[in-house]
Scaffold this active site. Structure first.
Site, PDB file in Angstrom:
ATOM      1  N   GLY A  12      58.923  -8.172  25.339  1.00 39.25           N
ATOM      2  CA  GLY A  12      59.697  -7.039  24.736  1.00 39.25           C
ATOM      3  C   GLY A  12      58.640  -5.710  24.599  1.00 39.25           C
ATOM      4  CB  VAL A  14      54.295  -1.879  21.220  1.00 43.38           C
ATOM      5  CG1 VAL A  14      53.317  -1.873  20.154  1.00 43.38           C
ATOM      6  CG2 VAL A  14      53.463  -1.977  22.656  1.00 43.38           C
ATOM      7  CG  ASN A 146      63.560  -8.859  15.790  1.00 48.67           C
ATOM      8  OD1 ASN A 146      64.116  -9.540  14.868  1.00 48.67           O
ATOM      9  ND2 ASN A 146      62.326  -8.526  15.585  1.00 48.67           N
ATOM     10  CG  ASP A 149      65.807  -6.847   8.530  1.00 47.70           C
ATOM     11  OD1 ASP A 149      65.906  -6.808  10.137  1.00 47.70           O
ATOM     12  OD2 ASP A 149      64.910  -6.801   7.970  1.00 47.70           O
ATOM     13  CB  SER A 455      23.181   9.874  62.781  1.00 47.95           C
ATOM     14  OG  SER A 455      24.363   9.670  62.071  1.00 47.95           O
ATOM     15  CB  SER A 522      31.076   1.098  56.114  1.00 49.07           C
ATOM     16  OG  SER A 522      29.452   1.089  56.412  1.00 49.07           O
TER      17      SER A 522
END
Lengths: 611, 283
Positions: A12, A14, A146, A149, A455, A522
């Site tokens: 659920g 927070v 929930n 109440d 190179s 790379s």
């Protein structure tokens, strides 16, 4: 011990009160011992968020950090039982960035309890969690609405949220969805029936958990036995140990090794407590076969008439769990059953937006993203679709450098394309070509920052080798990116694909018998290792031109750093994009080394391998 | 356990002599039958274990035919570290945590199987079945590898190691039910008997040898007691009990209103002290 076991997770948003709900179940089932209750009273005063009342959530939030922050940050497992069933609860976090833990918890559960705050209704996180539950194959969901109440146990609120959830969940294909009005803090309809919601006639949460039928037909599905361990204690005994993933097996049954198709029969089913005549899903046994068949850990045994798929490409849903994004083309280790093979995502078809389940185009997957991909394995994989069998259809992807569990996947279906490419056996191979040239082929892979001198050194190395009569070719960013890789940019995903293609070209050149000199920044260790793995051991030399970034910026031969530093080139290696320094290069050329000395060192390395 | 034996270079089973270790060893004997488990047993001896525990340990190793390695932190002994002289925290740190690290390093074990259960303690509830440890044996709760399905990521770099907890999902009841069902041998200290004890910190401490200094006014008395959990004798509290059979123990436990580690004096300081110890390499 024979008592029924139900594994469920709670999820659920927070503050919906997950930990409170489980804490309440534990407390009202009487499994919280007195000393823990005393500790709870002490902790409630110290950390609690409920004033003087007991904060039952503190029974669960174990780690120091989350006690102080008041949130759950990892999956916690809890155990309790009723007269009817034993339960394992995975308490999973609702916080957005910890969604991977929810997938983890869900992977081993048969049922989910989803919390909704009666005051807030169905939120984006509720939808997200429900979708992940569905994706992970959970068939049964209880939605605990929930904090009733706080809305005065108003039936209208309950009905409205119920309707909203049912409408959303219809697309997810759950087998059952049960909605319950609860107040976890006070315990209403958790274990004990609420006296404040007379209009509600359904079960309490515990009554529901106690009686819900989640039986899977694991035992009636086709027999699947991933070989975990080859037991060979003495020359007279050779057994295959493992846990039956699905189906059943009996002495005398014909079986095949799925990958090779080799057939034999089951001669004995051995356990410590004596041989069995038959065994079924969930049992850990050792099988002795009638014939000496070549079998190793990672193989899968199946019935000849009901075999799993064998393919080296398949489509799958992937949940990404790593801070490092998923890059198509990168090599990961794929674990499926007891098998571990290198694998790549060849195509990321789309990302799924979990708020509205829509398909979004994407080039990478970030942490907590869910995507639909095609995946290719280096060797054929034996599998079933996840929907048909979780044990043989689930896999994880492991980062080859950090070893982190980077992704979790569920196979949708195999792709047949691989079956139509049959390698032609040629008369002339690498050895013959190399012999004609009178040399031993190898790859020299120069890696380092832009401006490090790769190179320059590579050019002089090739000149020197040419003088010595060595046939070579030089691949670099300029000749690759202007042609074959013209379609690629400089995002991480494109850099991975760039190096993958370079690696394949280098391998073809190697097969031509040449010394292949490659000059590429790379930047990622994973791709350098991927190229190394493409060719036989000893034919790949990683040469790290180790020039400090400050020195490269000072040299700046192409004026690129100047642009990058003013923000004109995004994703420039060393400035806006990382360079992963080789940990153990075959050769390291220190930045301060004279160019001539460096060239001599590389040429000496090559000539020493010419024999 | 088979997974650990299959994928690690050199695994070892930590044998702490307790009931959980006993069950784990019994399961290993079954898992590799008709062969023997392909690893040794390791006991980290703090030198303060109950004498009956040591006798049981040697008898079990002989009975199962397993190789037993006993490691004692010699440096700690030389420094005179003990639960009475140094206090529980330092004793545990030196003679258990450091000693375990020494033993794992000395033998080059890359995986250690342990009998810890998630139901024992709050931070253990979040422990993985295959729990990754860095090169310093440290545990990082935020860096744990997710465990999905039964797919365990066991990849290690040189120097890193794994702790493996095959009993993660067992509860204390499961352990006793299993001991009863399979007739697993356990130390007699789990059964009630008349033992010499003194009352300390609200629990009964057994006077197992003459190294336990008596406080003024303390006189050991004989009481019928048993232990729910075993460790170093000056740190392990007994409960008064007359349960002398497995059935009586299980019945007593079902009626009990206290948790098993309550009698462990090392857990006391601050709720998360187990987590702090685990970060340093404790089991």
């Amino acid at each position: 011990m024979a008592r029924d076991l139900l594994r469920f997770l709670t999820c659920g948003s927070v503050d919906d009160g997950k930990s409170t709900l489980i804490g309440r179940i534990l407390l009202d089932c009487g499994v919280v011992p007195d000393d823990q209750l005393a500790a709870l009273e002490r902790d409630s005063r110290r950390f609690g968020t409920t004033g003087d009342a007991l904060d039952v959530a503190l029974l669960l939030d174990g780690l120091d950090a989350e006690r102080q922050q008041g949130i759950t940050i990892d999956v916690a497992y809890r155990y309790f039982s009723s007269a009817n069933r034993a339960f394992i609860v995975a308490d999973t976090p609702g916080h957005a960035q910890f969604t991977r833990n929810m997938a983890t918890g869900a992977s081993n559960c048969e049922l989910a309890v989803i919390l909704v705050d009666a005051r807030k209704g169905v939120l984006a996180q509720t939808r997200r969690h429900s979708f992940i539950c569905a994706l992970m194959g959970i068939r049964h969901v209880a939605v605990a609405i929930n904090k009733m109440d706080l809305v005065a146990f108003d039936q209208a609120v309950f009905d409205r949220i119920s309707a909203e959830y049912q409408k959303f969940a219809a697309a997810l294909g759950f087998q059952s969805v049960t909605l319950l009005p609860v107040a976890a803090r006070d315990g209403d309809n958790v274990v004990h029936r609420s006296t404040r919601a007379a209009w509600y006639q359904g079960p309490t949460l515990l009554e529901y958990l106690d009686h819900v039928d989640v039986r899977q037909d694991a035992a009636t599905r086709p027999f699947r036995f991933p070989v975990q361990y080859v037991l060979h204690p003495d020359p007279d005994f050779r057994g295959l140990s493992g846990t039956i993933a699905s189906g059943a097996v009996a002495v005398g049954d014909g079986i095949v090794v799925a990958a090779s198709g080799k057939a034999t029969t089951v001669k004995r089913i051995v356990t410590f407590d004596g041989d069995l005549l038959q065994a079924e899903a969930g049992q850990a046994v050792t099988l002795v076969l009638a014939d000496e068949v070549d079998i190793i850990r990672g193989d899968l045994l199946a019935p000849p008439r009901d075999r799993p798929e064998v393919a080296d490409q398949f489509a799958a849903h992937v949940v990404w769990m790593s801070d490092q994004p998923m890059l198509p083309g990168r090599s990961y280790l794929l674990m499926c059953g007891t098998r571990l093979v290198p694998a790549r995502v060849t195509l990321l078809k789309h990302r799924i937006d979990i708020n509205d389940l829509s398909e979004r185009s994407a080039r990478t997957l970030e942490l907590n993203d869910i995507g639909v991909c095609n995946i290719a394995t280096d060797q054929p994989l034996v599998f079933d679709a996840y929907a048909a069998n979780h044990c043989t259809g689930a896999f994880i992807l492991i980062d080859r450098t950090t070893h982190a569990t980077a992704g979790a996947g569920m196979i949708d279906f195999g792709l047949r394309r691989a079956n139509n490419i049959h390698p032609q056996s040629h008369s002339i191979g690498k050895a013959e070509r190399a012999a004609a040239l009178g040399q031993k082929p190898q790859i020299l892979w120069f890696t380092g920052l832009s401006g490090s001198g790769k190179s320059t050194i590579a050019d002089l190395v090739e000149k020197d080798l040419h003088r010595r009569g060595i046939h070579s070719v030089l691949l670099d960013g300029d000749n690759m990116r202007s042609g074959l890789n013209r379609d690629l940019g400089f995002s991480d995903a494109d850099r991975v694909e760039n190096i993958r293609r370079v690696g394949e070209v280098a391998r073809l050149m190697l097969d031509a018998g040449l010394v292949v000199i490659c000059c590429f920044i790379s930047p990622f260790a994973a791709e350098r290792e991927m190229v190394r793995d493409l060719v036989p051991a000893g034919e790949f030399t990683e040469i790290f031109v180790d020039t400090a970034l400050e020195e490269c910026i000072r040299r700046d031969p192409k004026g690129l750093y100047a642009k990058a530093l003013t923000g004109k080139i995004p994703n420039f290696t060393g400035i806006g994009s990382p360079y992963e320094v080789p940990v153990q290069p075959d050769l390291r050329i220190a930045g301060a080394m004279e160019v001539a000395v460096a060239v001599d060192a590389v040429v000496a390395w090559v000539m020493a391998r010419q024999g | 356990m088979r997974e650990a034996a299959a994928v690690f270079r050199k695994p070892v089973m930590l044998y702490s002599i307790g009931k959980d270790s006993g069950v784990m060893l019994h399961l290993a004997m079954k898992a590799f039958y008709p062969g023997k488990p392909p690893f040794s047993l390791l006991h980290v001896d703090t030198t303060w274990k109950f004498r009956e525990m040591i006798a049981h340990r040697d008898a079990i190793a002989a009975r199962y035919g397993m190789k037993l390695i006993v490691h004692i932190n010699a440096d700690g002994v030389a420094r005179g570290i003990g639960p009475v002289a140094s206090g529980a925290a330092l004793h545990t740190q030196v003679m258990k945590t450091e000693a375990l690290r020494q033993a794992l390093d000395a033998h080059g074990f890359d995986a250690a199987l342990g009998g810890a259960r998630r139901d024992e303690e709050k931070s253990r509830a979040k422990e993985r079945i295959f729990s990754f440890r860095n090169a310093h044996h440290g545990w990082e709760p935020r860096e744990q590898r997710p465990e999905l399905w039964s797919l365990f990521n066991t990849c290690l770099h040189e120097g890193e190691s794994m702790r493996v907890f095959p009993l993660s999902n067992w509860t204390e009841f499961d352990v006793w039910d299993y001991i009863a069902a399979e007739d697993v041998p356990v130390v007699p200290l789990y059964f009630a008997a008349k033992r010499p004890v003194v009352r300390r910190s609200g629990t009964w401490i057994m006077v197992d040898d003459d190294r336990l200094p008596l406080e003024p006014g303390e006189v050991p008395e004989l009481r019928s007691v048993r232990f729910r959990t075993l460790g170093c004798y000056p740190l392990s509290g007994a409960i008064e009990s007359h349960a002398t059979t497995l059935d009586e123990i299980i019945a007593e436990m079902r009626a009990a209103r206290t948790s098993e580690r309550q009698a462990r004096l090392i857990d006391g300081e601050g709720g998360a002290s187990m987590e702090a110890k685990k970060r340093e390499g404790y089991f």
